[in-house]
Scaffold this motif. Structure first.
Motif, PDB file in Angstrom:
ATOM      1  N   HIS A  55     -33.700  84.160 -63.270  1.00 20.22           N
ATOM      2  CA  HIS A  55     -34.627  84.223 -62.296  1.00 20.22           C
ATOM      3  C   HIS A  55     -36.121  83.938 -62.208  1.00 20.22           C
ATOM      4  O   HIS A  55     -36.596  85.106 -62.859  1.00 20.22           O
ATOM      5  CB  HIS A  55     -34.078  85.440 -61.012  1.00 20.22           C
ATOM      6  CG  HIS A  55     -32.390  84.959 -60.718  1.00 20.22           C
ATOM      7  ND1 HIS A  55     -30.847  86.233 -60.740  1.00 20.22           N
ATOM      8  CD2 HIS A  55     -31.831  84.105 -61.692  1.00 20.22           C
ATOM      9  CE1 HIS A  55     -30.729  86.522 -60.550  1.00 20.22           C
ATOM     10  NE2 HIS A  55     -30.308  85.297 -61.401  1.00 20.22           N
ATOM     11  N   GLU A  58     -38.793  86.032 -59.996  1.00 22.90           N
ATOM     12  CA  GLU A  58     -38.532  87.974 -61.062  1.00 22.90           C
ATOM     13  C   GLU A  58     -39.538  88.122 -61.712  1.00 22.90           C
ATOM     14  O   GLU A  58     -39.425  88.407 -63.274  1.00 22.90           O
ATOM     15  CB  GLU A  58     -37.507  88.095 -61.147  1.00 22.90           C
ATOM     16  CG  GLU A  58     -36.266  87.667 -59.994  1.00 22.90           C
ATOM     17  CD  GLU A  58     -35.500  88.115 -59.979  1.00 22.90           C
ATOM     18  OE1 GLU A  58     -34.777  88.681 -61.090  1.00 22.90           O
ATOM     19  OE2 GLU A  58     -34.361  87.605 -58.976  1.00 22.90           O
ATOM     20  N   ARG A  97     -36.225  80.768 -58.135  1.00 19.18           N
ATOM     21  CA  ARG A  97     -34.324  81.502 -58.862  1.00 19.18           C
ATOM     22  C   ARG A  97     -33.990  80.435 -60.207  1.00 19.18           C
ATOM     23  O   ARG A  97     -33.220  80.999 -61.364  1.00 19.18           O
ATOM     24  CB  ARG A  97     -33.856  81.422 -57.654  1.00 19.18           C
ATOM     25  CG  ARG A  97     -32.169  82.607 -58.245  1.00 19.18           C
ATOM     26  CD  ARG A  97     -31.486  83.091 -57.167  1.00 19.18           C
ATOM     27  NE  ARG A  97     -30.713  84.067 -56.961  1.00 19.18           N
ATOM     28  CZ  ARG A  97     -30.168  84.808 -57.379  1.00 19.18           C
ATOM     29  NH1 ARG A  97     -30.814  85.877 -57.551  1.00 19.18           N
ATOM     30  NH2 ARG A  97     -28.695  85.541 -57.564  1.00 19.18           N
ATOM     31  N   HIS A 143     -34.289  92.622 -63.686  1.00 20.78           N
ATOM     32  CA  HIS A 143     -34.209  91.208 -62.270  1.00 20.78           C
ATOM     33  C   HIS A 143     -35.131  92.039 -61.123  1.00 20.78           C
ATOM     34  O   HIS A 143     -35.769  93.460 -61.558  1.00 20.78           O
ATOM     35  CB  HIS A 143     -33.272  91.606 -61.798  1.00 20.78           C
ATOM     36  CG  HIS A 143     -31.812  91.317 -62.729  1.00 20.78           C
ATOM     37  ND1 HIS A 143     -31.801  89.746 -61.997  1.00 20.78           N
ATOM     38  CD2 HIS A 143     -31.402  90.912 -63.652  1.00 20.78           C
ATOM     39  CE1 HIS A 143     -30.681  88.497 -62.863  1.00 20.78           C
ATOM     40  NE2 HIS A 143     -30.565  89.995 -64.171  1.00 20.78           N
ATOM     41  N   SER A 144     -35.811  91.481 -60.543  1.00 17.90           N
ATOM     42  CA  SER A 144     -36.364  92.064 -58.598  1.00 17.90           C
ATOM     43  C   SER A 144     -35.769  91.487 -58.108  1.00 17.90           C
ATOM     44  O   SER A 144     -34.554  90.158 -58.212  1.00 17.90           O
ATOM     45  CB  SER A 144     -37.732  91.786 -59.281  1.00 17.90           C
ATOM     46  OG  SER A 144     -37.954  90.690 -58.861  1.00 17.90           O
TER      47      SER A 144
HETATM   48 ZN   LIG Z   1     -32.230  88.299 -60.536  1.00 17.21          ZN
END
Ligand SMILES: [Zn+2]
Length: 336
Positions: A55, A58, A97, A143-144
Motif C-alpha cells: 500500500h 504506508e 493506497r 503495513h500501517s
Molecule cells: Zn496496508
C-alpha cells in the motif's frame, strides 16, 4: 553457501547487493522496477523475506527495512534477508493506497498471485510473487494505517503453528495476533498456500510521520526483525518474547452516521475494553452528538481513524475480538 540470484541481483555469500525486480515499463519509456535488497549471509540458514509498501501510503515499511539493512552485517548472518522496500511503486510515488493509474486492480494486497497477462497491478503482483515464491522461506508484509488511520502493534497471521511462531518471534510489544481478514489475495496468503509461514504487521499511519514518531515506529519494527533473526538462529543473541499473546479476529467498527469524529479523552490503543464502552463520538457541525462509537464486544481497540470528517460507512475503529490467550512459545522450526 550459495550465490543468490533474484531479479537482476547477484549476491555472493557474505555480501549485500541491491537491484530490482522488473515489472514492465512506464508510458514514457522508462523501466518500471521494484527496488530489491539481498543480504546473503556467510553460512547456511533460512531466507527471511520482508515486503514494504504494498500500500503506497504506508511508508513505515521502507523505513523499517532501510534501518535493518543498514545495520545488518552479512558476515554475521546465517541464511539471507531479502527485502522489497516498495512493492507497489506507482502507488508509493503517488502516496496512495493503490496505483491511481490502475482503477481496475487498485489494491495490490487483494490480487495475489496476480497474473502475467492481467491488469497493471496484477502484473506487478505476479512479477513479485514469482521471485518471492522461488526464494522465501518465510515472509513479513509491513503495513500501517496509511492516510486514514493509525494502527498500533498488531500482527495478522496465516493459520497454523509455523506462522504463530513467526508472530511470536516479533518479540516484546507484539502481543496481539489476529487471523487474517483476507485469507486470499495477499502475499501472506500466497506463501501460506505454499506451506511457508507468513505474517502481516501493522504499526503507524501518515498521522504518525512527524520526525520522532516516524523514526520510533521504524525503529520498533526494525528491532522486531532483529528479534526474528535471533529467534531463528540467523544472528547471534538471545531473543526476547512477550509473556502472553492475545489471539482472535478483527472486527470492522464502521460509522453509522456522517459528521465530525472525536475519540474519547484518555483513549488508549491495545488496552482491554468492555462491550459497550464508548471509544469515540461523532458530532454534527451544530455541536450535537449524533453517534457514540462503542466497543462491539470485550476485546481491545488496535486502530482508529484519523480523518475527522467522517462519512457513514467509514472505518471508525479497528477492533480486536480476543478469543484466546496463548502463554506457550511454539517452535515448529526446531523440528526442521
Ligand atoms: Zn496496508
Amino acid at each position: 553457501m550459495k550465490v543468490l540470484e533474484i531479479g537482476n541481483v547477484r549476491a555472493e555469500p557474505g555480501s549485500k547487493a541491491c537491484g530490482t525486480i522488473a515489472a514492465g515499463n512506464h508510458p514514457a519509456g522508462g523501466a518500471l522496477e521494484m527496488p530489491l535488497i539481498v543480504v546473503n549471509g556467510s553460512s547456511d540458514g533460512p531466507v527471511l523475506w520482508l515486503n514494504g509498501c504494498i500500500h503506497g501510503d504506508e511508508p513505515q515499511g521502507p523505513l523499517a527495512i532501510i534501518m535493518l539493512i543498514r545495520e545488518l552485517d552479512p558476515a554475521k548472518l546465517k541464511g539471507a534477508v531479502v527485502a522489497v522496500p516498495v512493492m507497489n511503486v506507482p502507488a508509493f510515488e503517488a502516496s496512495e493506497r493503490g496505483n491511481p493509474l490502475d482503477m481496475f486492480s487498485y489494491d495490490m494486497n487483494r490480487v495475489y498471485p496476480g497474473s502475467a497477462n492481467g491488469r497493471f497491478t496484477e502484473r506487478l503482483a505476479w512479477a513479485h510473487k514469482e521471485a518471492l515464491a522461488a526464494h522465501a522461506d518465510m515472509e513479513i508484509s509491513i503495513h500501517s494505517g496509511g492516510d486514514h488511520s493509525f494502527l498500533d502493534k498488531t500482527i495478522f497471521a496465516a493459520p497454523g503453528d509455523a506462522a504463530l511462531e513467526l508472530a511470536q518471534a516479533m518479540g516484546k510489544g507484539w502481543s496481539v495476533i489476529l487471523s487474517s481478514p483476507h485469507p486470499k489475495g495477499s502475499p501472506m496468503a500466497e506463501l501460506h498456500d505454499q506451506g511457508k509461514p507468513a505474517i502481516s504487521i501493522e504499526l503507524g499511519g501518515i498521522c504518525h510521520t512527524m520526525p520522532d514518531a516516524f523514526r520510533a515506529d521504524g525503529r520498533a519494527m526494525a528491532d522486531a526483525f532483529w528479534n526474528v533473526l535471533r529467534h531463528y538462529g540467523m544472528v547471534e543473541g538471545e531473543p526476547q518474547y512477550e509473556e502472553k499473546w492475545f489471539t482472535g479476529s478483527q472486527i470492522a467498527v464502521l460509522a453509522s452516521t456522517s459528521g465530525l469524529w472525536l475519540a474519547e479523552e484518555g483513549f488508549e490503543f491495545l488496552k482491554p475494553a468492555r462491550e459497550g464502552q464508548v471509544l469515540a463520538r461523532i458530532y454534527n457541525l451544530y455541536g450535537e452528538e449524533l453517534e457514540q462509537i462503542k466497543a462491539p464486544c470485550d476485546g481491545m481497540p488496535f486502530g482508529l481513524r484519523t480523518t475527522p470528517a467522517t462519512h457513514t460507512g467509514d472505518w471508525a475503529v479497528f477492533y480486536a475480538k480476543i478469543t484466546d490467550e496463548v502463554t506457550a512459545l511454539v517452535h515448529p522450526s526446531r523440528a526442521l
